[in-house]
Scaffold this active site. Structure first.
Site, mmCIF file in Angstrom:
data_model
loop_
_atom_site.group_PDB
_atom_site.id
_atom_site.type_symbol
_atom_site.label_atom_id
_atom_site.label_comp_id
_atom_site.label_asym_id
_atom_site.label_seq_id
_atom_site.Cartn_x
_atom_site.Cartn_y
_atom_site.Cartn_z
ATOM 1 N N CYS A 130 0.839 -1.205 0.000
ATOM 2 C CA CYS A 130 0.000 0.000 0.000
ATOM 3 C C CYS A 130 0.872 1.253 0.000
ATOM 4 O O CYS A 130 0.506 2.272 -0.608
ATOM 5 C CB CYS A 130 -0.921 0.026 1.220
ATOM 6 S SG CYS A 130 -2.314 -1.124 1.160
ATOM 7 N N CYS A 212 -8.172 -2.495 -4.435
ATOM 8 C CA CYS A 212 -7.440 -3.277 -5.422
ATOM 9 C C CYS A 212 -8.088 -4.659 -5.570
ATOM 10 O O CYS A 212 -8.602 -5.222 -4.595
ATOM 11 C CB CYS A 212 -5.998 -3.443 -4.983
ATOM 12 S SG CYS A 212 -5.066 -1.909 -5.019
ATOM 13 N N CYS A 240 -5.611 1.273 4.591
ATOM 14 C CA CYS A 240 -4.375 1.200 3.818
ATOM 15 C C CYS A 240 -3.387 2.294 4.223
ATOM 16 O O CYS A 240 -2.267 2.319 3.739
ATOM 17 C CB CYS A 240 -4.676 1.319 2.333
ATOM 18 S SG CYS A 240 -5.635 2.778 1.937
HETATM 19 S S1 SF4 Z 1 -4.762 -2.817 -1.512
HETATM 20 FE FE1 SF4 Z 1 -3.528 -4.684 -1.863
HETATM 21 S S2 SF4 Z 1 -2.700 -4.555 -3.962
HETATM 22 FE FE2 SF4 Z 1 -3.546 -2.552 -3.408
HETATM 23 S S3 SF4 Z 1 -1.792 -1.408 -2.710
HETATM 24 FE FE3 SF4 Z 1 -2.716 -2.299 -0.858
HETATM 25 S S4 SF4 Z 1 -1.766 -4.317 -0.559
HETATM 26 FE FE4 SF4 Z 1 -1.223 -3.581 -2.633
#
Ligand code: SF4
Length: 245
Positions: A130, A212, A240
């Protein structure tokens, strides 16, 4: 405020908005107009292309098109999200919509060292992913800004139950405005459908919250709307880092 302001020529609202919802929409427009007056060019809208942002996009396009939007394209977004991004661009060419991508060298180094799906291995690696794909681009998007608009709502999760309309964002060093903080999910959807706004089609497949692709899944009706995000982690950590408590 007339509904006509939101509609494409020749189209009609699918449902009538009740008086309470109309009053809420009027308050939303006032909040956004006041925000523009208060922060001018220093104001930007973090458009994540979720349901709340679909509503904000429509209202901003009709009433405050001069407020800039930005989207963080992490490189792992679902196809449906990218489709909506194109729809928004085509429908409202008057909007200034900037897309920020991860820094390619930083991302390449991370993937080479940890793997392309490292986020499933530990919370530390998930946060690192993230960091590369979202937080660093966010810093660039907010550079030089004094306030940002988000689609956060109090009801969304235990991590957001203390949310206020306007709060100092210590982590990013600017004011954070959440003009939908006191809206319910039902009100958001009533407005989206009543105003015939384009939205992410994953919402029709049981995704109340969309991030995502590999870190988002559908949830059962009535479940915590955020429970489909990073479902392998504790609910208290399912953020995140874009929005710190
Ligand atoms: S949501 Fe998942 S894929 Fe997207 S940036 Fe965060 S960890 Fe990476």
């Amino acid at each position: 405020m007339s509904l006509d302001a939101y509609l494409e020529p020749g189209s009609q609202p699918q449902v009538d908005l009740d008086a309470d919802l109309q009053a809420k929409l009027d308050t939303l427009v006032q909040r956004l107009q006041q925000a523009r007056q208060d922060y001018g060019e220093g104001l930007t809208f973090a458009n994540s292309l979720g349901a709340e942002d679909a509503l904000l996009t429509g209202v901003l396009a009709s009433h405050q098109p001069e407020i800039e939007h930005f989207v963080l394209d992490t490189g792992r977004l679902p196809e449906e999200t990218l489709t909506l991004l194109d729809q928004v661009r085509r429908r409202w060419p008057q909007l200034t919509l900037k897309v920020y991508y991860p820094q390619s060298q930083e991302l390449q180094a991370f993937v080479e060292k940890e793997g392309v799906n490292a986020f499933y291995l530990s919370q530390e690696l998930r946060k690192a992913c993230c960091g590369v794909r979202k937080l660093e681009p966010l810093k660039r998007a907010l550079q030089g800004k004094t306030a940002w608009i988000t689609g956060l709502r109090r009801e969304q999760s235990v991590t957001r139950d203390q949310l206020e309309y306007s709060q100092w964002d210590e982590g990013n060093g600017l004011q954070k405005l959440s003009p939908l903080y006191d809206w319910s999910e039902g009100e958001v959807w009533q407005a989206i459908r009543g105003l015939k706004l384009p939205y992410n089609r994953l919402h029709d497949q049981g995704y109340p919250s969309i991030g995502c692709a590999p870190c988002t899944r559908a949830v059962a009706a009535g479940d915590d709307p955020r429970s489909g995000r990073w479902w392998w982690e504790n609910p208290e950590t399912r953020e995140c880092g874009l929005h710190q408590r």
